[in-house]
Design an enzyme around this catalytic site. Structure first.
Site, PDB file in Angstrom:
ATOM      1  N   ARG A 183     -53.806 106.012 -65.114  1.00 36.10           N
ATOM      2  CA  ARG A 183     -53.454 105.949 -66.533  1.00 36.10           C
ATOM      3  C   ARG A 183     -53.277 107.376 -67.060  1.00 36.10           C
ATOM      4  O   ARG A 183     -53.893 108.316 -66.547  1.00 36.10           O
ATOM      5  CB  ARG A 183     -54.555 105.251 -67.333  1.00 36.10           C
ATOM      6  N   HIS A 235     -43.531 104.986 -65.868  1.00 36.66           N
ATOM      7  CA  HIS A 235     -44.510 103.897 -65.650  1.00 36.66           C
ATOM      8  C   HIS A 235     -43.865 102.741 -64.864  1.00 36.66           C
ATOM      9  O   HIS A 235     -43.817 101.605 -65.336  1.00 36.66           O
ATOM     10  CB  HIS A 235     -45.074 103.396 -66.982  1.00 36.66           C
TER      11      HIS A 235
HETATM   12  P1  NDP Z   1     -59.983  98.255 -59.313  1.00 38.68           P
HETATM   13  O1  NDP Z   1     -60.842  97.804 -60.449  1.00 38.68           O
HETATM   14  O2  NDP Z   1     -59.922  97.425 -58.090  1.00 38.68           O
HETATM   15  O3  NDP Z   1     -60.375  99.748 -58.892  1.00 38.68           O
HETATM   16  C1  NDP Z   1     -60.801 100.701 -59.817  1.00 38.68           C
HETATM   17  C2  NDP Z   1     -61.414 101.852 -59.074  1.00 38.68           C
HETATM   18  O4  NDP Z   1     -61.885 102.811 -60.040  1.00 38.68           O
HETATM   19  C3  NDP Z   1     -62.615 101.447 -58.227  1.00 38.68           C
HETATM   20  O5  NDP Z   1     -62.548 102.047 -56.963  1.00 38.68           O
HETATM   21  C4  NDP Z   1     -63.794 101.996 -59.018  1.00 38.68           C
HETATM   22  O6  NDP Z   1     -64.912 102.354 -58.235  1.00 38.68           O
HETATM   23  C5  NDP Z   1     -63.181 103.238 -59.602  1.00 38.68           C
HETATM   24  N1  NDP Z   1     -63.974 103.727 -60.714  1.00 38.68           N
HETATM   25  C6  NDP Z   1     -64.186 103.177 -61.931  1.00 38.68           C
HETATM   26  N2  NDP Z   1     -65.026 103.930 -62.647  1.00 38.68           N
HETATM   27  C7  NDP Z   1     -65.367 104.989 -61.868  1.00 38.68           C
HETATM   28  C8  NDP Z   1     -66.209 106.109 -62.038  1.00 38.68           C
HETATM   29  N3  NDP Z   1     -66.894 106.317 -63.167  1.00 38.68           N
HETATM   30  N4  NDP Z   1     -66.304 106.990 -61.024  1.00 38.68           N
HETATM   31  C9  NDP Z   1     -65.624 106.803 -59.873  1.00 38.68           C
HETATM   32  N5  NDP Z   1     -64.817 105.749 -59.637  1.00 38.68           N
HETATM   33  C10 NDP Z   1     -64.684 104.858 -60.628  1.00 38.68           C
HETATM   34  O7  NDP Z   1     -58.505  98.431 -59.938  1.00 38.68           O
HETATM   35  P2  NDP Z   1     -57.099  98.452 -59.188  1.00 38.68           P
HETATM   36  O8  NDP Z   1     -57.221  99.195 -57.919  1.00 38.68           O
HETATM   37  O9  NDP Z   1     -56.524  97.090 -59.146  1.00 38.68           O
HETATM   38  O10 NDP Z   1     -56.232  99.279 -60.266  1.00 38.68           O
HETATM   39  C11 NDP Z   1     -56.573 100.616 -60.555  1.00 38.68           C
HETATM   40  C12 NDP Z   1     -55.794 101.145 -61.742  1.00 38.68           C
HETATM   41  O11 NDP Z   1     -54.427 101.381 -61.387  1.00 38.68           O
HETATM   42  C13 NDP Z   1     -55.665 100.184 -62.925  1.00 38.68           C
HETATM   43  O12 NDP Z   1     -56.837 100.236 -63.719  1.00 38.68           O
HETATM   44  C14 NDP Z   1     -54.459 100.713 -63.665  1.00 38.68           C
HETATM   45  O13 NDP Z   1     -54.857 101.638 -64.646  1.00 38.68           O
HETATM   46  C15 NDP Z   1     -53.656 101.440 -62.592  1.00 38.68           C
HETATM   47  N6  NDP Z   1     -52.367 100.796 -62.359  1.00 38.68           N
HETATM   48  C16 NDP Z   1     -51.209 101.477 -62.641  1.00 38.68           C
HETATM   49  C17 NDP Z   1     -49.981 100.918 -62.396  1.00 38.68           C
HETATM   50  C18 NDP Z   1     -48.731 101.670 -62.624  1.00 38.68           C
HETATM   51  O14 NDP Z   1     -47.651 101.065 -62.652  1.00 38.68           O
HETATM   52  N7  NDP Z   1     -48.777 102.975 -62.761  1.00 38.68           N
HETATM   53  C19 NDP Z   1     -49.859  99.558 -61.880  1.00 38.68           C
HETATM   54  C20 NDP Z   1     -51.119  98.929 -61.578  1.00 38.68           C
HETATM   55  C21 NDP Z   1     -52.321  99.536 -61.831  1.00 38.68           C
HETATM   56  P3  NDP Z   1     -65.729 101.220 -57.404  1.00 38.68           P
HETATM   57  O15 NDP Z   1     -64.742 100.708 -56.376  1.00 38.68           O
HETATM   58  O16 NDP Z   1     -66.820 101.962 -56.760  1.00 38.68           O
HETATM   59  O17 NDP Z   1     -66.131 100.179 -58.386  1.00 38.68           O
HETATM   60  C1  OXD Z   2     -50.836  97.810 -64.564  1.00 37.84           C
HETATM   61  C2  OXD Z   2     -49.708  98.669 -64.898  1.00 37.84           C
HETATM   62  O1  OXD Z   2     -51.970  98.091 -64.984  1.00 37.84           O
HETATM   63  O2  OXD Z   2     -48.544  98.274 -64.651  1.00 37.84           O
HETATM   64  O3  OXD Z   2     -50.624  96.819 -63.828  1.00 37.84           O
HETATM   65  O4  OXD Z   2     -49.921  99.772 -65.392  1.00 37.84           O
END
Ligand code: NDP
Ligand code: OXD
Length: 310
Positions: free
Chosen positions: A225, A273
């Site tokens: 993000r 995006h």
């Molecule tokens: P998940 O919830 O599966 O993964 C989130 C990750 O963030 C986990 O590994 C989690 O750690 C880690 N995390 C959260 N808080 C912390 C912290 N304080 N310190 C360290 N690590 C942390 O989400 P997804 O993998 O499905 O998606 C990730 C992000 O990708 C979404 O939230 C979104 O913002 C972004 N995204 C962007 C897109 C785009 O088009 N650019 C499309 C899709 C998603 P842990 O595993 O240990 O819980």
């Molecule tokens: C998502 C994105 O969160 O597209 O899936 O950013």
């Protein structure tokens, strides 16, 4: 009696979604928010962003499904209290994110970014192809998407490390966890790709302090993000030669304003995006499953832990 799902997104096609859901389940009706006649009939919501006035206008709402893996496009404080929220996990989204990550990483690894600039300047500068062994990649976030990206990079032959809140066991990937291990993780990478969830703890994590810990001349790819990145500090790190270049898909303000200094840095590639894409025909299955669960009062799959923030 048909059960009503309200749809709200300024990015996704309401007709494609209605077709994908209703062709599988004639007992469900999915309607764009503008066409809902009886708000009290709405029991489930599929939203990228809520309609104007918010989701509080549907008094019988039993569940909210985000049209993305992330939930930060929603203002959590404005969601109706007590209505569960789930994020989307879907094979079409994972595949597009992995493809984008691989494309962005290869572009920096093979120097296409540099060759693009040299082409425009009519410069012929031979450089021997680099070795993957000398290009360790660090994946910030080893959740659904980060672990799929890390696995793919490992299969391609890159040394891969990952950083997340807890340690993760991904084959061939060295896992770092927590703020205590962040400096060692950052120091280990020639390129850092961020796919963390955005929470108060991870906001601004890609900042001057992090760039100083990375190898001199490292690259940054942000597909998490915009709130993860302190944009002026990235520009300063590039100007100082600490960071060699970046690929950015997400921004603090979207669309990125035309007068943003980011557009003026030739070392930065901006994509609007587009890293992840969702195919309604595939993702409808996950949405229907969660709708059924919410209507039965069961916990949805990939329900968001609001206290944790993701
Ligand atoms: P998940 O919830 O599966 O993964 C989130 C990750 O963030 C986990 O590994 C989690 O750690 C880690 N995390 C959260 N808080 C912390 C912290 N304080 N310190 C360290 N690590 C942390 O989400 P997804 O993998 O499905 O998606 C990730 C992000 O990708 C979404 O939230 C979104 O913002 C972004 N995204 C962007 C897109 C785009 O088009 N650019 C499309 C899709 C998603 P842990 O595993 O240990 O819980
Ligand atoms: C998502 C994105 O969160 O597209 O899936 O950013």
């Amino acid at each position: 009696m048909k059960r009503t799902i309200v749809f709200s997104s300024d990015l996704d096609d309401p007709r494609a979604w209605a077709e994908a859901v209703m062709s599988r389940r004639p007992d469900l009706v999915m309607t764009d928010w503008r066409e809902i006649e009886d708000p009290a009939a709405v029991e489930f919501a599929l939203v990228w962003k809520p309609p104007p006035g918010g989701l509080g206008r549907y008094p019988n709402l039993k569940g909210i499904q985000s049209l993305g893996a992330g939930i930060n496009q929603l203002n959590l404080a404005e969601l109706p209290a007590g209505v569960p929220l789930a994020r989307l996990v879907d094979p079409s989204l994972t595949e597009t994110m992995v493809d984008y990550a691989v494309a962005a990483i290869y572009r920096h690894f093979r120097g296409f970014d540099r060759h693009e600039r040299q082409t425009r300047a009519r410069i012929w500068a031979y450089a021997a192809p680099p070795s993957k062994g000398d290009f360790p990649v660090g994946v910030m976030g080893l959740g659904v998407l980060g672990s799929a990206i890390a696995r793919q990079l490992h299969d391609l032959g890159f040394p891969v490390t990952g950083w997340s809140r807890r340690h993760h066991d991904v084959e061939g990937v060295k896992s770092f966890a927590g703020t205590g291990e962040l400096p060692d993780f950052l120091a280990s990478c020639a390129l850092v790709i961020n796919v963390l969830a955005l929470t108060p703890e991870t906001a601004g994590i890609l900042c001057a302090g992090a760039f100083d810990l990375m190898r001199k001349g490292a690259y940054v790819v942000n597909i998490g993000r915009g709130g993860h990145l302190v944009e002026p500090e990235l520009i300063a790190a590039i100007e100082a030669g600490r960071i060699a270049g970046a690929t950015l898909d997400v921004f603090a303000e979207e669309p990125l304003p035309a007068d943003s200094p980011i557009y003026r840095r030739p070392e930065i590639l901006v994509t609007p995006h587009v890293a992840g894409g969702i195919a309604p025909s595939v993702a409808a299955l996950a949405v229907i499953e969660n709708c059924d669960r919410a209507l039965r009062g069961e916990t949805m799959i990939n329900a968001v832990d609001l206290a944790r923030g993701y």
